[in-house]
Design an enzyme around this catalytic site. Structure first.
Site, PDB file in Angstrom:
ATOM      1  N   ALA A 102     -35.831 -65.620   9.521  1.00  0.00           N
ATOM      2  CA  ALA A 102     -36.183 -66.988   9.901  1.00  0.00           C
ATOM      3  C   ALA A 102     -36.614 -66.976  11.366  1.00  0.00           C
ATOM      4  CB  ALA A 102     -34.985 -67.907   9.705  1.00  0.00           C
ATOM      5  N   LYS A 106     -41.991 -72.907   7.858  1.00  0.00           N
ATOM      6  CA  LYS A 106     -40.649 -73.420   8.180  1.00  0.00           C
ATOM      7  C   LYS A 106     -40.795 -74.561   9.175  1.00  0.00           C
ATOM      8  CE  LYS A 106     -36.417 -72.215  10.599  1.00  0.00           C
ATOM      9  NZ  LYS A 106     -35.698 -71.236  11.411  1.00  0.00           N
TER      10      LYS A 106
HETATM   11  C1  FAD Z   1     -26.724 -61.090  10.045  1.00  0.00           C
HETATM   12  C2  FAD Z   1     -27.954 -61.201  10.886  1.00  0.00           C
HETATM   13  C3  FAD Z   1     -28.928 -62.137  10.543  1.00  0.00           C
HETATM   14  C4  FAD Z   1     -30.056 -62.290  11.358  1.00  0.00           C
HETATM   15  N1  FAD Z   1     -30.984 -63.253  11.066  1.00  0.00           N
HETATM   16  C5  FAD Z   1     -31.995 -63.500  11.945  1.00  0.00           C
HETATM   17  C6  FAD Z   1     -32.935 -64.526  11.721  1.00  0.00           C
HETATM   18  O1  FAD Z   1     -32.922 -65.200  10.696  1.00  0.00           O
HETATM   19  N2  FAD Z   1     -33.885 -64.735  12.655  1.00  0.00           N
HETATM   20  C7  FAD Z   1     -33.965 -63.990  13.804  1.00  0.00           C
HETATM   21  O2  FAD Z   1     -34.809 -64.265  14.664  1.00  0.00           O
HETATM   22  N3  FAD Z   1     -33.130 -62.965  13.990  1.00  0.00           N
HETATM   23  C8  FAD Z   1     -32.153 -62.699  13.111  1.00  0.00           C
HETATM   24  N4  FAD Z   1     -31.297 -61.667  13.334  1.00  0.00           N
HETATM   25  C9  FAD Z   1     -31.557 -60.755  14.431  1.00  0.00           C
HETATM   26  C10 FAD Z   1     -32.680 -59.791  14.030  1.00  0.00           C
HETATM   27  O3  FAD Z   1     -32.313 -59.098  12.870  1.00  0.00           O
HETATM   28  C11 FAD Z   1     -32.949 -58.801  15.151  1.00  0.00           C
HETATM   29  O4  FAD Z   1     -33.116 -59.480  16.355  1.00  0.00           O
HETATM   30  C12 FAD Z   1     -34.202 -58.021  14.885  1.00  0.00           C
HETATM   31  O5  FAD Z   1     -34.165 -57.431  13.617  1.00  0.00           O
HETATM   32  C13 FAD Z   1     -34.398 -56.954  15.923  1.00  0.00           C
HETATM   33  O6  FAD Z   1     -33.533 -55.884  15.734  1.00  0.00           O
HETATM   34  P1  FAD Z   1     -33.768 -54.627  16.656  1.00  0.00           P
HETATM   35  O7  FAD Z   1     -35.167 -54.169  16.503  1.00  0.00           O
HETATM   36  O8  FAD Z   1     -33.262 -54.946  18.009  1.00  0.00           O
HETATM   37  O9  FAD Z   1     -32.747 -53.540  16.048  1.00  0.00           O
HETATM   38  P2  FAD Z   1     -32.828 -52.678  14.700  1.00  0.00           P
HETATM   39  O10 FAD Z   1     -33.508 -53.355  13.596  1.00  0.00           O
HETATM   40  O11 FAD Z   1     -31.419 -52.208  14.458  1.00  0.00           O
HETATM   41  O12 FAD Z   1     -33.712 -51.416  15.088  1.00  0.00           O
HETATM   42  C14 FAD Z   1     -33.195 -50.346  15.832  1.00  0.00           C
HETATM   43  C15 FAD Z   1     -34.200 -49.215  15.839  1.00  0.00           C
HETATM   44  O13 FAD Z   1     -33.763 -48.202  16.717  1.00  0.00           O
HETATM   45  C16 FAD Z   1     -33.876 -46.948  16.098  1.00  0.00           C
HETATM   46  N5  FAD Z   1     -32.913 -46.042  16.718  1.00  0.00           N
HETATM   47  C17 FAD Z   1     -31.630 -46.314  17.083  1.00  0.00           C
HETATM   48  N6  FAD Z   1     -31.081 -45.222  17.657  1.00  0.00           N
HETATM   49  C18 FAD Z   1     -32.036 -44.263  17.664  1.00  0.00           C
HETATM   50  C19 FAD Z   1     -32.078 -42.926  18.110  1.00  0.00           C
HETATM   51  N7  FAD Z   1     -31.031 -42.332  18.676  1.00  0.00           N
HETATM   52  N8  FAD Z   1     -33.211 -42.210  17.939  1.00  0.00           N
HETATM   53  C20 FAD Z   1     -34.308 -42.789  17.366  1.00  0.00           C
HETATM   54  N9  FAD Z   1     -34.328 -44.048  16.943  1.00  0.00           N
HETATM   55  C21 FAD Z   1     -33.209 -44.777  17.079  1.00  0.00           C
HETATM   56  C22 FAD Z   1     -33.622 -47.251  14.619  1.00  0.00           C
HETATM   57  O14 FAD Z   1     -34.112 -46.226  13.803  1.00  0.00           O
HETATM   58  C23 FAD Z   1     -34.384 -48.546  14.483  1.00  0.00           C
HETATM   59  O15 FAD Z   1     -35.761 -48.237  14.291  1.00  0.00           O
HETATM   60  C24 FAD Z   1     -30.199 -61.461  12.509  1.00  0.00           C
HETATM   61  C25 FAD Z   1     -29.245 -60.495  12.797  1.00  0.00           C
HETATM   62  C26 FAD Z   1     -28.122 -60.359  12.005  1.00  0.00           C
HETATM   63  C27 FAD Z   1     -27.107 -59.320  12.356  1.00  0.00           C
END
Ligand code: FAD
Length: 520
Positions: free
Chosen positions: A54, A82
């Protein structure tokens, strides 16, 4: 060890989730490629968090800035529109209100509309404030069309966001970034080398021994916070006493019904359940506090409240609400979950990612001003996070619910002074503490206050100086304009069909029999 200290040209993004690929896409598009080289490292073995569907209206502006075609973006991410979030059971069990992406009424003689509504409410009028909001009424009628650009028209009084498949968005942005010169490296980073001279990150060592050097590192490693925490021990400002949900279970279900143009957030005994409509499926999840119910109870609650068959196994997530003490340290900037998490109630995380990226683009540093830019970045992010924090706490705290230990705790807990001041002012005067920048301006606060039965005892005194029959006539006329505008609007489903489906979304009998991909 490398002791080079050249100008910032090589940027490495560690992590390929939504944060990583949004960063790569923006940097490869918005920074001149003759000066900057963008590399992204991600590990398929580690994977991504796998949720986050979302969004807020700002995402449209982000995509436009990158030159992404909206219809194509919606098609490839299986997106729906939305226009708000419906909160069920928050003020009291059985209540429902919509926090819309738009206004209530219009300013009369410079006074916000809700003051007039409050005066009439205190005089015994029972008209809901919803009747003066086009986005609320459009949601309730399951209708959507694009807002008008004519600011004098009621049709211009809202904006919209999307529900997206975040995995597909990341894939789309990967292609976008690679086309613009970003390099992708698959594999796990197992070691980080820092320079002894200034404690800046020098390079990352991959599992296969490869060494990746850069001048600036963006930590998009999600909750692992591999650089900002594991290297720099930034520390965490823990907000879990105010936002105690610390666990979630997510399950996708098959598409069983025509998608609605809003997210549902349904309060449950120890948290809340989301329901997010996409073109091809629904996202569902239960966000809860494990001090009040255990995992089996939470799973049971979620499964018994799903509409349609589950098409994925449960995805279990743990988190701590709060923010990194500093998101930018030396030549390392954390974006996404690595910089903190405020829980998903108002879909703020992807917005915070995009806000962080745009700040980075504006503040793209040189060696000589790295520190000063980091300080400014951290200051503005802290302010933004704290404002969002207060708004989220309001949803939990402004409740009359006392039916479970969770709601009892949250209703009676101490809240931050900054929020207490805002609530006290609204209760006594009807005024919303306003700020020029940041998320959740006056209509959002009004939606949650009024939706959760937090009605002011008074209103702007200028209302009493105006001709009552004239403004009442104006209010009634506006209400009629809203009703007429909703009548004119096409259904949400029709708009999706015409704008951005590959094959269209079925409804009625076809939907129930599980057939997709045919245009009606
Ligand atoms: C329950 C829940 C519901 C959510 N719902 C929403 C929503 O509706 N709307 C919204 O805006 N946000 C939502 N969020 C937040 C949203 O999911 C995140 O902000 C978004 O997905 C970004 O995540 P990220 O890229 O920071 O981390 P991640 O998706 O965890 O990506 C991390 C990346 O780092 C890489 N990585 C980690 N360590 C290493 C390493 N040592 N070497 C190489 N690669 C590595 C992984 O492979 C991956 O590619 C929600 C979160 C949760 C927990």
């Amino acid at each position: 060890m490398n002791s080079r200290k050249k100008e910032i040209e090589d940027i490495v993004i560690l992590g390929g989730g939504t944060a990583g690929w949004m960063t790569a896409a923006a940097l490869s598009k918005l920074l001149p490629s003759q000066h900057f080289k963008v590399t992204l490292i991600e590990s398929d073995a580690i994977g991504t968090v796998g949720v986050g569907e979302a969004t807020l209206p700002h995402l449209g502006a982000f995509n436009r800035r990158l030159g992404i075609d909206e219809a194509e973006f919606m098609r490839v991410t299986q997106a729906t529109f939305k226009v708000g979030i419906e909160f069920q059971n928050w003020g009291q069990k059985g209540d429902a209100y919509i926090h819309p992406f738009g206004d209530y009424g219009y300013k009369i003689a410079g006074v916000p509309f809700h003051h007039f509504w409050t005066k009439e409410k205190l005089n015994g009028d029972t008209t809901k404030i919803d009747d003066y909001s086009l986005p609320v009424k459009a949601c309730q009628a399951n209708k959507f069309t694009f807002p008008s650009k004519d600011e004098t028209s009621v049709d211009s009084t809202y904006s919209y966001a999307y529900h997206i498949d975040a995995g597909l968005y990341a894939k789309f942005l990967r292609e976008f970034s690679e086309k613009r010169g970003a390099r992708r490296i698959e594999g796990k980073v197992v070691e980080v080398i820092t320079r002894s001279s200034d404690n800046h990150i020098d390079s990352l060592i991959m599992e296969d021994g490869q060494r990746i050097e850069a001048d600036f590192f963006v930590d998009c490693t999600g909750f692992r916070a591999q650089l900002i925490e594991q290297v720099y021990q930034s520390g965490y400002v823990d907000w879990s006493h105010w936002l105690p949900c610390n666990s979630a279970i997510a399950i996708a279900t098959a598409q069983q019904e025509v998608p609605i143009p809003y997210t549902k957030a349904i309060a449950r005994e120890a948290g809340w359940q989301w329901r997010i409509p996409l073109q091809h499926r629904h996202g569902n999840g239960y966000v809860y506090c494990d001090k009040f119910i255990d995992r089996e109870q939470a799973l049971d609650t979620l499964q018994s409240n799903l509409v349609g068959p589950a098409i994925t196994e449960p995805n279990y997530l743990k988190f701590q609400t709060g923010r990194r003490k500093k998101s930018w340290i030396n030549n390392c900037l954390a974006i996404g979950l690595s910089s903190g998490f405020l829980e998903p109630l108002e879909s703020t995380s992807i917005y915070l990612i995009q806000s962080a990226i745009m700040k980075l683009v504006e503040l793209i540093p040189q060696q000589s001003n790295l520190q000063i830019k980091a300080t400014e970045y951290n200051r503005s992010l802290d302010m933004e996070m704290e404002r969002i924090r207060d708004f989220l706490i309001l949803h939990y705290h402004a409740t009359e619910r006392d039916d479970t230990p969770f709601w009892d705790y949250i209703r009676t807990m101490q809240i931050p002074d900054s929020l207490q001041d805002k609530m006290d002012m609204f209760k006594a005067t009807g005024h919303v503490q306003n700020y020029r920048y940041g998320l959740f301006l006056e209509p959002s606060w009004v939606a949650v206050y009024l939706g959760q039965r937090f009605i002011p005892n008074s209103y702007d005194q200028r209302v009493n100086t105006l001709d009552r029959s004239a403004y009442i006539e104006g209010m009634q006329q506006f209400k009629q304009e809203v009703a007429d505008a909703v009548k004119r609007m096409p259904s949400h489903n029709d708009t999706i069909h015409q704008y951005c489906t590959i094959g269209g979304i079925e409804n009625d009998g076809l939907l129930q029999s599980g057939l997709y991909g045919k245009r009606l």
